[in-house]
Scaffold this active site. Structure first.
Site, PDB file in Angstrom:
ATOM      1  N   ASN A 208      10.679   3.259  -0.571  1.00 46.72           N
ATOM      2  CA  ASN A 208      10.501   1.821  -0.360  1.00 46.72           C
ATOM      3  C   ASN A 208      10.875   0.991  -1.582  1.00 46.72           C
ATOM      4  O   ASN A 208      10.592  -0.210  -1.623  1.00 46.72           O
ATOM      5  CB  ASN A 208       9.047   1.526   0.025  1.00 46.72           C
ATOM      6  CG  ASN A 208       8.698   2.029   1.401  1.00 46.72           C
ATOM      7  OD1 ASN A 208       9.578   2.213   2.234  1.00 46.72           O
ATOM      8  ND2 ASN A 208       7.414   2.262   1.654  1.00 46.72           N
TER       9      ASN A 208
ATOM     10  N   ALA B 293       0.804  -1.221   0.000  1.00 53.45           N
ATOM     11  CA  ALA B 293       0.000   0.000   0.000  1.00 53.45           C
ATOM     12  C   ALA B 293       0.837   1.271   0.000  1.00 53.45           C
ATOM     13  O   ALA B 293       0.278   2.366  -0.042  1.00 53.45           O
ATOM     14  CB  ALA B 293      -0.931   0.002   1.209  1.00 53.45           C
ATOM     15  N   ASP B 294       2.160   1.133   0.030  1.00 50.92           N
ATOM     16  CA  ASP B 294       3.001   2.325   0.150  1.00 50.92           C
ATOM     17  C   ASP B 294       4.242   2.244  -0.747  1.00 50.92           C
ATOM     18  O   ASP B 294       5.378   2.329  -0.257  1.00 50.92           O
ATOM     19  CB  ASP B 294       3.427   2.470   1.617  1.00 50.92           C
ATOM     20  CG  ASP B 294       3.782   3.897   1.986  1.00 50.92           C
ATOM     21  OD1 ASP B 294       3.394   4.806   1.223  1.00 50.92           O
ATOM     22  OD2 ASP B 294       4.435   4.111   3.017  1.00 50.92           O
ATOM     23  N   PRO B 295       4.045   2.102  -2.066  1.00 50.81           N
ATOM     24  CA  PRO B 295       5.206   1.960  -2.969  1.00 50.81           C
ATOM     25  C   PRO B 295       5.828   3.301  -3.353  1.00 50.81           C
ATOM     26  O   PRO B 295       5.947   3.634  -4.532  1.00 50.81           O
ATOM     27  CB  PRO B 295       4.603   1.252  -4.190  1.00 50.81           C
ATOM     28  CG  PRO B 295       3.198   1.764  -4.242  1.00 50.81           C
ATOM     29  CD  PRO B 295       2.771   1.977  -2.807  1.00 50.81           C
TER      30      PRO B 295
END
Length: 477
Positions: A135, A129-131
């Site tokens: 990351n 959910a947090d690309p």
């Protein structure tokens, strides 16, 4: 961290409760607060994060040598508050100098990130959910390495199908379809007038000149409508929006002109063609057939052209196994077997009782296309030396005719790429009595229609020829 988060959670609940009581805040405010708190606690549970990383890695196990990398978890050195992972050397995606120095292909990196996220969101259902750029790193061999698996989402199949349907309806600018999608997904409170929501969505589209393929711009376009009708996004969908926004931001760090919706469309079409389930076939029908039964010829032409183009590219890559850098994961290529199967299903639907209105519109369009050949404008267009150079000035009928011709050319090209499969399917269809009946209806309608048009068009044609001959003789004199 756990103590601090617990205090934060209590404060959130106190503030949320007071807002709900005195400020008439949304009914789902505390639901959103609870979901946020849950994710906060999940992000500091490193055992959970390790399991998330391994589950994520298992999805891409077959691609580990071809663009996707996930660090290995060392469980003997991992506890709830300690996560020990494999070390991966990499280059930040925002480090333009080092990417150039390493001769890394930015387009390939974007393709890999797009494939990962789209497969997660639309096929598997378990997604990062947090690309964001912090990351993700690029390794020296051109792979894309993922980190930070604390914020992951699970999206059920119902929502995955809904996401595809929302995208198709948005591209088709089908505001009523979008409103019904939002209702079926539970975004709209019960009792809201769907027609009113549809009208508001249609107004947000404007006249079409400002329609954007930029995800953030699309969301900004819809936020006013969502606020006006008190939309309630399920937690998983809120994470989906976050994931798509982060993905677009990451891709724009590599390519400022990147458009996530436009780039995702080939994958969406591929899913529609490859998945034979009834809900996916229904969405495919909506892509090419309007609610009143008429054919979306422009979309059908583009779909056929895309299939022919991608299948041709896939075939050429198959003959050059040494060069797969342009599309290493093959996600932009259509499986021709799936295309043939989907085409047969579309034909079956058109020939069924449910396809009666489609057959009526199809017969009308065929007669209209044939009629164009016999109209005065086409005869003039044929004998006009400047006709080939005309573009925007062509009559609407000519534009339609050119779309049909281009579509048939692309279709023939697709057939040439897999003649055995297409021939077998066409033979199966040709043996069906429904095909014979529909063909007879078309031929009968064409004969009846042409008896009125042919004499008139013939005299016009003779007149044009004589006029041109006289004109040429005058020029010679």
């Amino acid at each position: 961290m756990a103590l601090s988060l617990t205090l934060d959670a209590l404060l959130f609940h106190m503030i949320g409760g007071q807002l709900k009581r005195f400020a008439e805040a949304r009914k789902d405010l505390l639901v959103a607060v609870n979901e946020m708190v849950r994710h906060m606690f999940e992000e500091i549970d490193y055992v959970l994060e390790g399991h998330n990383a391994e589950r994520f890695a298992s999805i891409y196990a077959c691609y580990s040598k071809n663009g996707i990398k996930v660090p290995k978890i060392y469980w003997n050195l991992t506890r709830k508050a300690v996560l020990t992972m494999e070390w991966i050397d990499g280059i930040k995606l925002t480090d333009e100098f080092r990417l150039k120095e390493a001769f890394l292909d930015r387009k390939k990196l974007i393709d890999q990130g797009m494939y990962c996220s789209l497969r997660q969101l639309l096929e598997v259902g378990f997604f990062h959910a947090d690309p964001h750029p912090g990351n993700l790193v690029a390794t020296a061999d051109g792979s894309l390495a993922y980190f930070d698996f604390g914020m992951m989402g699970d999206i059920p199949r119902h929502y995955r199908v809904g996401l595809i349907q929302v995208l198709v309806h948005f591209v088709n600018r089908d505001s009523l379809g979008l409103a019904n999608d939002f209702l079926s997904l539970g975004f709209i409170p019960e009792g809201v007038d769907i027609k009113t929501v549809s009208d508001a969505l249609q107004s947000s589209f404007g006249d079409g000149s400002r329609q954007s393929r930029d995800f953030q711009a699309i969301m900004n376009q819809l936020y006013d409508v969502m606020y006006e009708f008190n939309f309630s996004l399920p937690p998983d969908y809120a994470l989906v929006i976050r994931a798509l926004g982060s993905l677009e931001g990451t891709a724009k760090a590599l390519d400022p002109d990147f458009k996530v919706v436009e780039s995702a469309y080939p994958f969406v079409i591929g899913r529609l063609l490859a998945d034979p389930t009834p809900d996916m076939r229904r969405i495919l029908m909506e892509l090419i057939i309007r609610s009143d039964g008429s054919i979306r010829w422009n979309r059908l032409e583009r779909l056929i052209a895309a299939i022919a183009e991608q299948a041709s590219a896939s075939a050429s890559e198959a003959t050059k196994p040494e060069d797969k850098s342009s599309n290493p994961l093959g996600w932009k290529s259509f499986d021709m077997r799936a295309v043939v199967s989907a085409t047969e299903d579309v034909f079956q639907f058109i020939l069924s009782d449910k396809g009666l209105r489609v057959r009526i519109f199809l017969a009308r369009d065929i007669i209209k296309a044939a009629d164009i050949f016999l109209q005065d404008e086409v005869v003039e267009w044929i004998f006009n030396d400047k006709a080939q150079s005309r573009d925007t000035s062509e009559p609407e009928g000519h534009a339609m005719l050119m779309r049909v011709v281009n579509g048939l050319k692309s279709f023939r090209h697709a057939i040439n790429l897999a003649p055995e499969m297409w021939t077998a399917m066409l033979i199966r269809m040709a043996l069906k009595p429904e095909v014979h009946k529909f063909a007879f209806d078309i031929i009968s309608a064409l004969v009846i229609h042409s008896t009125h048009k042919v004499p008139e068009a013939l005299w016009i044609c003779i007149s044009r020829v004589l006029h041109k001959v006289v004109e040429n003789c005058s020029n010679v004199d």
